[in-house]
Design an enzyme around this catalytic site. Structure first.
Site, short mmCIF file in Angstrom:
data_model
loop_
_atom_site.label_atom_id
_atom_site.label_comp_id
_atom_site.label_asym_id
_atom_site.label_seq_id
_atom_site.Cartn_x
_atom_site.Cartn_y
_atom_site.Cartn_z
CG HIS A 147 -0.50 -0.63 -4.13
ND1 HIS A 147 -0.78 -1.61 -5.05
CD2 HIS A 147 -1.63 -0.44 -3.40
CE1 HIS A 147 -2.04 -2.02 -4.86
NE2 HIS A 147 -2.58 -1.33 -3.87
N GLY A 148 2.49 2.75 -5.90
CA GLY A 148 3.69 3.59 -5.93
C GLY A 148 5.00 2.86 -6.10
#
Lengths: 182, 264, 416
Positions: A147-148
């Site tokens: 999810h970065g």
């Protein structure tokens, strides 16, 4: 039934009868506790699992700038021998700007060695950054592809959905070149 | 006040006596007739009985005998180095013992298996890679792993001891097949294992004289522990539980009598 | 007014009772509203003990299932891991293994109580049948359970008993391979035995409820074999038999503890501490003690199919006992001839048990055959004949009358 069998007795019997019931009830309760505890405790980690509760890591083969991954209690642990640049970048960060404020000195025992649980604090993926070819995120530490989330060279979250810095496991230097995790 | 069921008391008494009689019979000492005409004496071990415990000295001596004599052929794969703490070694000593062994690990990044010094979490390394290798090195006979041997044989540690001291000349000078030895305790009397013990085969760390009976006794003692490491915990907990339960049964009897007294 | 009539001052109890009359249900089934004969001996404790033994097996079994691995390569090691590494694993395993013996001991006493006092007679024939079904399911469960540790005895007992199915004419081989899931006993056999070993106790649990339901229709038999007629013959189950059952449970647990803590392996076989070896048969294959009489009957008949039929018949004949016993008197207390043959049957079963543990050689073969023959003669010939020809002792009119006679009082009159 209004009267219990055994109620018919002398008035003095009352306390003796109650004592008997109380004593029996107590013994039964002790028995019940002795019975229940093993049924619960057997689900706790067994002897062979506890034996793997700590892992020793030999640091001598690790070169400056190199990261290795070891397994501790079933999870990956990142051990990175930081470069001078990585150390200063970590030390110079403005702590109050951090999503999870923590100084670098609180996260290392010897500044050259960073030991982190390699599990993203968002939803548990393993962040990239251990191999030379991996993306390391905008702060040169680790990048979680799920999810970065971005982590810096102290393993602190800088950007992304992760709420906390990468966890530092309990460890100690048993010799100059060996640490024991857990 | 009459009671209808005096029969119950008598029967219970008989049942109780039967249970006690059974217990006495089970614990009786004396020679045991085992398989195929072999027999061996029942011995008095400190871990027998309600209050039985393992003494650390014979355990450690037996461990030394295992390592120096038996481990050449017999595995002990259910014992981990961390278990040695239970026979009186410190963490550091157990760790040092572990480190003397080379344990297989891997594969490494190149896909190769490698060996490394043992850790507390590792188990004793078997002397042979597998059963076939064991047989090949032992004239086709398979030296069994010893971790459970005292529970896997009807006579338990008594039998193991009798076997270790039971080597003798075959009666009437009978010729045995190649590689077999005559043993008084082993079923069939012909055993593929040559006599493993001789006087001073081991120099005991605590200075005890290493006669064959002493070596056999210590080794059997140690092997009783490897088969049943939880014996002490079992008997300790057993004492607590049995006392509570006997008291509880007694109290329940009193409650029963009290409630039934209310009849008539 | 509560639907079930159960009164209580507790608001909580009232709230529950109005919505689900569980308290009046309990009161009517095991409480103050359930009449039991006032003269039950301690031999009547064994039904409740059997129920508790079942619960103990289920609870310890579920917990063991959290650690056990049902695969030929790992089963034995997983059991040793339970014994050595799992917290209190040794305790739970020993309770489960010895609990099986305790369960059968209690059930055998319960069954033989029924045989002595005629508890199988009208109107309790179905109750008896349900009990036999429970017993058969217990034996199946115990057999499969014994295979799970995958020791030498586990493996070879499984081999011998499943091989019995090859005796079935025509389809025997196919059925046996179907049972095995292979050409010999192996991991596929183990995994399906594990599944069924986990399942059947719950089936037993359900049948126990039906068994108790059937019991509650006509209530318990009693040592006199005379049915309850008036309230003078009965007392409330609670508190009298609840507290007596609790005391019985206390004694049961002490005996149980004796095995678990001090002789945990005595009732087992040392060969089962040797990992299963499909290429080496143990010198003597023996089942656990509680299956020995049936094992003896199986081996008594020289033909394979004959042995299987005899073993099945030895259980099947028990279903016919309510009709084979022709006596109109229930309890052996008043049947002097029947009583002697009863004890002969008990001795016969003990002999069969002993023979079952011996090698099938020499004199044991002959003793086993005689004992097997007597077993069937007892049920098929002795029971009907004794029932017809015996002159029973005078049977009391009622439980209360018998009690009064014992106390030297006149028997209670009608309406008293």
């Amino acid at each position: 039934m209004a009267t219990m069998a055994g109620d018919r007795g002398h008035a003095g019997d009352g306390s003796r009868r109650d004592f008997l019931y109380v004593a029996t009830g107590t013994a039964a309760a002790v028995g019940a506790a002795l019975t229940v505890w093993p049924l619960i405790d057997q689900m706790n980690p067994a002897g062979d699992v506890l034996a793997l509760a700590s892992t020793e890591v030999d640091l001598s083969p690790i070169e400056v700038g190199q990261s290795i991954t070891v397994v501790w209690r079933g999870r990956p642990v990142f051990v990175r021998r930081r470069t001078a640049g990585e150390i200063s970048a970590a030390a110079e960060a403005v702590v109050s700007d951090l999503p999870d404020p923590q100084t670098d000195s609180d996260r290392v025992q010897q500044t050259e060695w960073l030991v982190l649980v390699g599990v993203c604090t968002h939803l548990g993926c393993i962040p990239l950054g251990q191999k030379g070819t991996d993306p390391r995120g905008d702060w040169g530490g680790w990048f979680c592809p799920c999810h970065g989330s971005h982590y810096d060279t102290s393993g602190r979250v800088r950007k992304g959905p992760a709420p906390e810095n990468l966890a530092v496991p309990p460890y100690e230097f048993v010799t100059e070149t060996t640490i024991k995790i857990g | 006040m009459g009671r209808i069921n005096t029969m119950g008391t008598g029967r219970r008494l008989v049942a109780g006596l039967a249970a006690v009689g059974l217990a006495v019979w089970i614990s009786a000492t004396g020679p045991v007739i085992a398989a195929e005409g072999t027999s061996y004496e029942k011995r008095d071990w400190s871990f027998y009985g309600i209050f039985g415990t393992y003494e650390r000295a014979p355990l450690q001596r037996g461990f030394q005998v295992y390592v120096e004599v038996c481990a050449a052929c017999h595995g002990l794969k259910r014992i981990a180095f961390r278990n040695l703490v239970d026979i009186g070694f410190s963490d550091a000593e157990a760790k040092a013992i572990a480190a003397e062994y080379e344990v297989e690990d891997g594969p490494d990044q190149e896909g190769e298996m490698f060996t490394r010094p043992g850790r507390l979490s590792d188990y004793f390394v078997p002397p042979f890679a597998n059963d076939n290798a064991a047989r090949a090195s032992n004239n086709g006979a398979l030296p069994p792993d010893l971790s459970l041997i005292t529970k896997a044989r009807g006579g338990g540690p008594d039998y193991v001891y009798a076997l270790l001291v039971g080597y003798a000349e075959p009666p009437g000078g009978e010729e045995l097949p190649d590689g077999m030895s005559y043993n008084l305790a082993f079923p069939g009397h012909q055993i593929a294992m040559p006599p493993p013990l001789w006087a001073d085969a081991v120099e005991y760390a605590d200075g005890t004289s290493a006669t064959v009976p002493q070596l056999a006794e210590d080794l059997s003692y140690f092997l009783a522990w490897t088969a049943e490491p939880k014996l002490e915990e079992r008997k300790r907990l057993g004492l607590k539980v049995m006392i509570v339960m006997i008291i509880l049964a007694g109290l329940l009897y009193a409650v029963k009598r009290r409630i039934w007294a209310g009849l008539h | 007014m509560q639907p079930g009539g159960f009164q209580s001052s507790s608001k909580i109890v009232q709230w529950i009772e109005y919505r689900l009359p569980i308290f009046s249900f309990l009161d009517h089934s095991v409480g103050t509203q359930y009449p039991s004969p006032k003269n039950l001996s301690y031999l009547w404790n064994f039904g409740s003990l059997a129920g508790i033994a079942l619960v103990i097996q289920i609870v310890t079994g579920i917990v063991l299932a959290m650690h056990y691995v049902p695969h030929g390569d790992m089963a034995f090691d997983s059991v040793e891991r339970i014994m050595r590494d799992v917290n209190y694993g040794w305790l739970i395993r020993y309770i489960h293994a010895n609990g099986s013996s305790m369960f059968f001991a209690v059930v055998y006493i319960h069954i033989f109580r029924g045989l002595y006092y005629g508890s199988y007679k009208f109107p309790r024939e179905l109750l008896w049948w349900l009990g036999l079904v429970i017993f058969i399911l217990m034996m199946m469960t115990a057999f499969m359970g014994y295979v799970l540790p995958w020791g030498q005895m586990s493996y070879w007992a499984a081999t011998v008993i499943t091989n019995l199915f090859t005796a079935i004419p025509w389809a025997g081989e196919a059925i046996t391979e179907w049972l095995w899931g292979g050409f010999v006993v192996g991991t596929p056999t183990l995994t399906r035995f594990y599944s069924l070993h986990y399942l059947i106790p719950f089936v037993i649990f359900g049948i126990v409820f039906v068994h108790i339901w059937a019991l509650h229709v006509h209530k318990s038999n009693n040592p006199l074999g005379v049915e309850m007629k008036t309230p003078k013959d009965s007392i409330a189950f609670h508190p009298y038999y609840t507290v007596k059952d609790m005391f019985g449970l206390g004694v049961f647990l002490v005996v149980f503890g004796f095995w678990v803590f001090y002789f945990p392996n005595y009732l087992g076989h040392p060969d089962n501490y040797i990992p299963a070896n499909p290429l080496q048969t143990p010198p003597h294959i023996v089942p656990e003690w509680y299956l020995l009489p049936f094992y003896a009957i199986l081996r008594a008949i020289p033909s394979k199919l004959g042995g299987v039929i005899a073993m099945v018949a030895s259980l099947g004949i028990l279903f016919l006992v309510p009709w084979l016993d022709t006596s109109r008197v229930r309890s052996a207390t008043f049947r002097p001839i029947f009583k002697q043959f009863y004890w002969l049957l008990v001795a016969d079963v003990l002999v069969l048990g002993y023979v079952g543990a011996q090698p099938a050689e020499g004199i044991f073969v002959h003793i086993g055959r005689i004992a097997t023959a007597y077993y069937f003669v007892h049920f098929i010939l002795v029971l009907p004949l004794v029932g017809w020809l015996e002159r029973p002792k005078p049977v009391p009119d009622s439980i209360a009358a018998a009690e009064a006679a014992k106390q030297g009082r006149p028997a209670p009159q009608a309406g008293e």
